[in-house]
Write an enzyme that holds these catalytic residues in place. Structure first.
Site, PDB file in Angstrom:
ATOM      1  N   CYS A 190      -4.786  -2.858  11.340  1.00 56.31           N
ATOM      2  CA  CYS A 190      -3.711  -2.464  10.420  1.00 56.31           C
ATOM      3  C   CYS A 190      -3.372  -0.998  10.639  1.00 56.31           C
ATOM      4  O   CYS A 190      -4.107  -0.106  10.198  1.00 56.31           O
ATOM      5  CB  CYS A 190      -4.182  -2.739   8.994  1.00 56.31           C
ATOM      6  N   CYS A 238      -3.036   1.250   7.643  1.00 54.07           N
ATOM      7  CA  CYS A 238      -4.349   1.566   7.051  1.00 54.07           C
ATOM      8  C   CYS A 238      -4.984   2.742   7.775  1.00 54.07           C
ATOM      9  O   CYS A 238      -5.557   3.644   7.158  1.00 54.07           O
ATOM     10  CB  CYS A 238      -5.301   0.376   7.156  1.00 54.07           C
TER      11      CYS A 238
END
Ligand SMILES: Cc1cc2nc3c(=O)[nH]c(=O)nc-3n(C[C@H](O)[C@H](O)[C@H](O)COP(=O)(O)OP(=O)(O)OC[C@H]3O[C@@H](n4cnc5c(N)ncnc54)[C@H](O)[C@@H]3O)c2cc1C
Lengths: 415, 105
Positions: B29, B32
């Site tokens: 991700c 993230c």
């Protein structure tokens, strides 16, 4: 802006470090311009949220999005571009100085700005969409694919991104049902992607249909699908909803600062110039035909070269015309104008006779369109006399040497 | 930041005294990964008043789903074993998370 005194003045500030911003940074830092890139997240932009790029040239087997973007960033840094993690919240453009303010309270100034804020996924505004975001509703397959291992999902959208991301998700999910508004067999995606998707046994299709509502209690349970031909609504159980229905430009912070269209895309010409001199826009945030990595990179290169030209033109003009204490006679000419070429000998004679009192500067309007435009130069040749940074006298389209001599005498006195 | 997973989540988060922030992330991700330094900076600022944990959802998928987390990045604050607040997607910005933390310290 009291804090501005003594603040470092960059040559170029680039807002956003997606492919457009990183490529602009590469070109400008390689031209030895001092270059600052402000990026609110990590360098890479949207291109680093997709796993594989098959259509970026130079990689016959494809390249991973995050990996390609790391190369872009490394190459820009190689030539000295500085990348700072901060979000630009407002911009203040004046002819001499372009300033940006950031979320962390910073203020940075530059001679030119290249805007590359890109785009973000478009949301549909369906009932349940907002409430269930992060609870089964997703706009990023690489971020959230893992969650749906062995589960069933639906995909909304049928363009290249939707179908490609749907195929990527079949690596995790039991089934991906793509809801398509068109007739059976018709997709917005290109033929190569469509054919591949039709062969993928984990992809299911629902045609002539749209999603009206996303339902769930804490997490997604189902969607309400409506057939647009029959208007029949059916509930369809699912664990996740991936939405890929295009993007919207991230240009809210630019409202009022540069011209944009009704959808928020920044208007530019082919040199990436915006409505403000010295301010450029590149990539997905710009109104254009094709929004891809390659076109974002190309825009970035053009914008950086245009910014470099702008800096040199403006600095040259300031040093030679605006800053000298003694009067300057500017001859606006163009190689395409016969009259201006024929008249040049007279102009040179006039300047020579007043050497020491009057300096001649020739400006080719073809290469310096912006400066010519700023002083309203319409016919060639035009002679403009500057003193202390201001035009004190202008002779448009003189036909005799005497006309110019008379003007020169008004400015520097009779010889 | 304390790494939590299906083994210690109960003890570190649900049984903890005082507020606990949990950063649900995964190495795939990108947003993230972009957020991680911001959260580490917040830990330096507020770490004495709120416990900072991170949970890699890879290998802990069931745990995340049991917490009704099916999207990344998601940042939640737990109090007395209950989820008290959470931000996900674009909302989970450095500025947004700091505002949420301030409300709970
Ligand atoms: C799922 C998906 C799949 C795709 N697949 C392909 C593909 O296969 N091939 C292809 O060519 N293209 C693909 N694209 C399109 C491609 O990713 C974009 O066209 C490209 O990334 C645009 O580049 P950009 O630099 O203009 O903007 P972006 O990539 O959007 O980058 C903009 C950057 O600016 C930052 N930013 C924005 N506002 C601010 C601010 N105010 N202050 C500081 N930073 C800011 C953002 O955080 C972001 O990092 C895909 C896109 C998606 C979403």
């Amino acid at each position: 802006m009291a804090a501005s005194t003594g603040m470092r003045m960059y040559d170029v500030i680039i807002v956003g470090a997606g492919p457009a911003g990183l490529c602009a940074a590469l070109y400008s830092s390689r031209s030895r311009l001092s270059t600052l890139v402000l990026e609110k997240a990590r360098p890479g932009g949207q291109a680093s949220t997709t796993e594989w790029l098959e259509n970026y040239p130079g990689f016959p087997k494809g390249v991973k999005g995050p990996e390609l973007m790391e190369f872009f960033a490394a190459q820009a840094r190689e030539f000295g571009a500085e990348i700072v993690k901060d979000e630009v919240v407002s911009v203040h453009f004046s002819p001499e100085r372009k300033a940006v303010r950031t979320a962390k309270g910073g203020e940075y100034a530059a001679k030119t700005v290249v805007l590359c804020p890109g785009a973000e996924p478009r949301t549909l505004g369906l009932p349940g969409e907002r409430e269930l975001r992060g609870k089964g509703v997703s706009y990023c397959a690489t971020c959230d694919g893992d969650f749906f291992t062995d589960l069933d999902i639906v995909v909304i959208g049928n363009g290249d991104a939707a179908v490609e991301e749907g195929m990527y998700l079949t690596r995790f999910v039991e089934s991906a049902t793509i809801i398509v508004v068109h007739d059976e067999g018709v997709l917005d995606a290109t033929a190569i992607i469509r054919d591949r998707a039709f062969k993928n046994s984990k992809i299911k299709w629902i045609w002539n249909s749209v999603v009206d509502e996303i339902c769930g209690d804490g997490i997604v349970k189902s969607v309400i699908i409506r057939n647009i031909k029959t208007n029949e609504r059916t509930e369809f159980e699912t664990n996740g909803v991936f939405i890929f229905v295009g993007t919207v430009p991230k240009t809210d912070f630019l409202r009022g600062a540069v011209e944009m269209d009704e959808r928020g895309y920044v208007a530019t010409n082919e040199r990436m110039e915006t409505s403000v001199d010295g301010v450029y826009c590149a990539g997905d945030a710009r109104a254009k035909y094709l929004h891809q990595v390659i076109t974002a990179a190309a825009d970035g290169a053009i914008a950086a070269v245009a910014a470099e030209k702008y800096i040199h033109e403006e600095e040259g003009f300031r040093e030679m015309v605006l800053e000298p204490a003694s009067p300057v006679m500017v001859c606006f000419w163009s190689p395409a104008s016969r009259e201006s070429l024929d008249f040049m000998a007279s102009v040179e004679r006039i300047a020579e006779a007043r050497a020491g009192a009057l300096v001649l500067v020739k400006i080719d309007v073809y290469r310096n369109r912006r400066i010519a435009g700023r002083y309203g130069i319409k016919s060639l040749p035009t002679l403009a006399f500057f003193r202390g940074g201001q035009i004190v006298h202008k002779v448009e389209w003189p036909t005799t040497e005497e006309e110019v001599v008379a003007a020169a005498e008004k400015v520097v006195g009779r010889r | 930041m304390i790494q939590v997973d299906k083994v210690n989540f109960e003890e570190e988060v649900l049984q903890a005294e005082g507020p606990v922030l949990v950063d649900f992330w995964s190495p795939n991700c990108e947003p993230c990964m972009a957020l991680l330094p911001d959260i580490e900076a917040l830990e330096k600022k507020y770490g004495d008043r709120i416990k900072f944990c991170k949970l890699n959802v890879v290998g802990n998928r069931r745990l995340a789903i049991s917490q009704k987390v099916l999207g990344l990045p998601t940042i939640c604050i737990y109090k007395n074993g209950e989820k008290a607040a959470g931000l996900t997607g674009e909302e989970a910005s450095a500025v947004g998370i700091e505002a949420m933390v301030r409300e709970h310290v």
